[in-house]
Design a protein around this motif. Structure first.
Motif, PDB file in Angstrom:
ATOM      1  N   ILE A 171       0.866  -1.186   0.000  1.00  0.00           N
ATOM      2  CA  ILE A 171       0.000   0.000   0.000  1.00  0.00           C
ATOM      3  C   ILE A 171       0.903   1.236   0.000  1.00  0.00           C
ATOM      4  O   ILE A 171       1.500   1.569   1.035  1.00  0.00           O
ATOM      5  N   PHE A 208      -1.354   6.773  -0.033  1.00  0.00           N
ATOM      6  CA  PHE A 208      -2.733   6.380   0.264  1.00  0.00           C
ATOM      7  C   PHE A 208      -2.978   6.188   1.760  1.00  0.00           C
ATOM      8  O   PHE A 208      -3.991   5.613   2.149  1.00  0.00           O
ATOM      9  N   LYS A 243      -8.825  -1.233  -2.575  1.00  0.00           N
ATOM     10  CA  LYS A 243      -8.793  -0.800  -3.972  1.00  0.00           C
ATOM     11  C   LYS A 243      -7.407  -0.318  -4.390  1.00  0.00           C
ATOM     12  O   LYS A 243      -7.088  -0.255  -5.574  1.00  0.00           O
ATOM     13  N   ASN A 244      -6.563   0.016  -3.405  1.00  0.00           N
ATOM     14  CA  ASN A 244      -5.205   0.476  -3.699  1.00  0.00           C
ATOM     15  C   ASN A 244      -4.135  -0.548  -3.317  1.00  0.00           C
ATOM     16  O   ASN A 244      -2.950  -0.231  -3.293  1.00  0.00           O
ATOM     17  N   ARG A 259      -1.078  -1.017  -5.608  1.00  0.00           N
ATOM     18  CA  ARG A 259      -1.523  -0.020  -6.588  1.00  0.00           C
ATOM     19  C   ARG A 259      -0.541   0.178  -7.746  1.00  0.00           C
ATOM     20  O   ARG A 259      -0.943   0.180  -8.912  1.00  0.00           O
ATOM     21  N   ASP A 260       0.734   0.341  -7.432  1.00  0.00           N
ATOM     22  CA  ASP A 260       1.700   0.646  -8.490  1.00  0.00           C
ATOM     23  C   ASP A 260       2.022  -0.560  -9.354  1.00  0.00           C
ATOM     24  O   ASP A 260       2.534  -0.405 -10.466  1.00  0.00           O
ATOM     25  N   TYR A 297      -1.730  -1.041 -11.610  1.00  0.00           N
ATOM     26  CA  TYR A 297      -2.236  -0.050 -12.559  1.00  0.00           C
ATOM     27  C   TYR A 297      -1.109   0.718 -13.249  1.00  0.00           C
ATOM     28  O   TYR A 297      -0.035   0.926 -12.686  1.00  0.00           O
ATOM     29  N   ALA A 309      -6.185   4.978 -14.071  1.00  0.00           N
ATOM     30  CA  ALA A 309      -5.972   3.731 -13.321  1.00  0.00           C
ATOM     31  C   ALA A 309      -6.194   2.519 -14.225  1.00  0.00           C
ATOM     32  O   ALA A 309      -6.962   1.613 -13.908  1.00  0.00           O
ATOM     33  N   ALA A 350      -5.175  -3.195   3.948  1.00  0.00           N
ATOM     34  CA  ALA A 350      -5.413  -3.258   2.504  1.00  0.00           C
ATOM     35  C   ALA A 350      -5.654  -4.688   2.045  1.00  0.00           C
ATOM     36  O   ALA A 350      -6.550  -4.958   1.239  1.00  0.00           O
TER      37      ALA A 350
END
Length: 198
Positions: A26, A30, A41-42, A45-46, A49, A55, A91
């Protein structure tokens, strides 16, 4: 909704990466929210997306691959290293995972997971490889994690291994207790002990 964990049988999401740190789980940008909700949802993340405002999902990342699903995340060795952010466990749990399997967890992440009803299961390197091989052969492969017996089983092959867990945390997870719930549950015993001391 019960937070208790007893036996979980599920297909898995295989994350082969080793040395996954909490900033990858995470990203720091965020971490502004204080509620535990919405972090899923994150998650990754990197990795999940493209670096754009839309995204756009990266097709080659495992969480974006529709053939993999389930409530068990299987990760490479040394999962959860890096900073001590509890948000990493939030997360993963918010993304509907109940169990994370690896051959090694960073201690702080492991404790944060246990405190948030996310069960970290430590297996041998050999058994971890067996899980990855079984899932690669058949993405629908399921694992059964039995907390009471402290066992994890690859259902397609029958291969099984025991795992360790702190007895106190095991009791909490089996009953859906956080630390305060646990104390309230044993309140009569505490009161009886205090009366005996008078």
């Amino acid at each position: 909704m019960s937070k208790a964990i007893h036996t979980i049988t599920s297909s898995v999401v295989p994350l082969h990466n080793e040395n996954v740190d909490t900033d990858q789980i995470i990203p720091a940008r965020f971490l502004k929210a204080t509620s535990r909700d919405g972090f899923g949802k994150n998650l990754f993340r990197d990795w999940r997306y493209e670096n754009d405002n839309e995204a756009t999902p990266k097709k080659d990342f495992v969480l974006n691959n529709p053939i993999y699903s389930g409530s068990i995340l299987v990760a490479g060795k040394n999962f959860g290293c890096g900073s001590s952010r509890e948000h990493a466990a939030w997360a993963i749990k918010d993304a509907d995972f109940d169990v994370v399997v690896s051959s090694f967890f960073a201690d702080i992440f492991k404790n944060n997971a246990l405190n948030n009803f996310l069960l970290p299961v430590v297996v041998s390197d050999e058994f971890l490889n067996k899980i990855f091989e079984a899932v690669e052969k058949d993405p629908a492969t399921t694992l059964t994690v039995n907390l009471e017996q402290q066992s994890i089983t690859i259902n397609s092959t029958g291969a099984s291994e025991q795992f360790d867990i702190n007895n106190y945390k095991k009791t909490c997870l089996l009953n859906g207790f956080d630390d305060i719930d646990y104390l309230l549950n044993i309140k009569p015993a505490i009161e009886a002990f205090e009366i005996e001391r008078i």
